[in-house]
Design an enzyme around this catalytic site. Structure first.
Site, short mmCIF file in Angstrom:
data_model
loop_
_atom_site.label_atom_id
_atom_site.label_comp_id
_atom_site.label_asym_id
_atom_site.label_seq_id
_atom_site.Cartn_x
_atom_site.Cartn_y
_atom_site.Cartn_z
N GLY A 79 -75.74 7.36 27.54
CA GLY A 79 -75.22 7.12 26.19
C GLY A 79 -74.99 8.41 25.42
N CYS A 80 -75.91 9.34 25.54
CA CYS A 80 -75.78 10.61 24.82
C CYS A 80 -74.63 11.43 25.37
CB CYS A 80 -77.09 11.38 24.89
SG CYS A 80 -78.44 10.49 24.06
#
EC number: 1.11.1.24
Length: 158
Positions: free
Chosen positions: A49-50
């Protein structure tokens, strides 16, 4: 407690990696003058996600850099940040909040839960701080793929 729109932004000093900064240099909020400051709080370097969120910022860096100072912030150390920047070719600086001071001052160090296990971590959030030093917008619990559009829209309004 999380600062709200209109509040004075909490002061910070942290080690910075990447962008126009020498690795390991220190930057303070009070040094950033003349345009809005964006703090993008994210849980961990090199996670799926990051990475989605970071690469969206990277791919739109020219537009962002011209209107705001943008910093990614996590509790990872400077070595982890350097690896993330190099691996994903990130053009913007990352702040190493290893003592969790900034994440606590901005109210994003929260209890989380995964597979029934509770732990402390960063709530993915962004703060836009106006040139006057006051919080102009707070984007809370953002989804990695939707973050950039929300950020650009909020910057237009601030």
């Amino acid at each position: 407690m999380k600062p709200k729109v209109g509040d004075q932004a909490p002061e910070f000093t942290a080690k910075v990696v990447g962008g126009a900064y020498q690795d390991g240099a220190e930057i303070s909020f009070s040094q950033l003058k003349g345009k809005p400051v964006v703090l993008v709080f994210y849980p961990k370097d090199n996670t799926p996600g990051c990475t989605i969120q970071a690469c969206a910022i990277r791919d739109n860096w020219d537009a962002l850099e011209s209107i705001a100072y943008v910093f990614g912030v996590s509790v990872d150390d400077t070595k982890s940040h350097r690896k993330f920047i190099d691996k994903k070719n990130l053009p913007y600086p990352l702040l190493a909040d290893t003592e969790q001071k900034i994440v606590q001052d901005y109210g994003v160090w929260v209890e989380k839960s995964m597979f029934g296990k509770k732990y402390m971590g960063i709530e993915r959030s962004s703060f836009i701080i106006g040139a006057d030093g006051k919080i102009a917008a707070v984007l809370e619990k953002v989804k990695p793929g939707a973050h950039l559009d929300q950020l650009l829209e909020a910057l237009k309004k601030s």
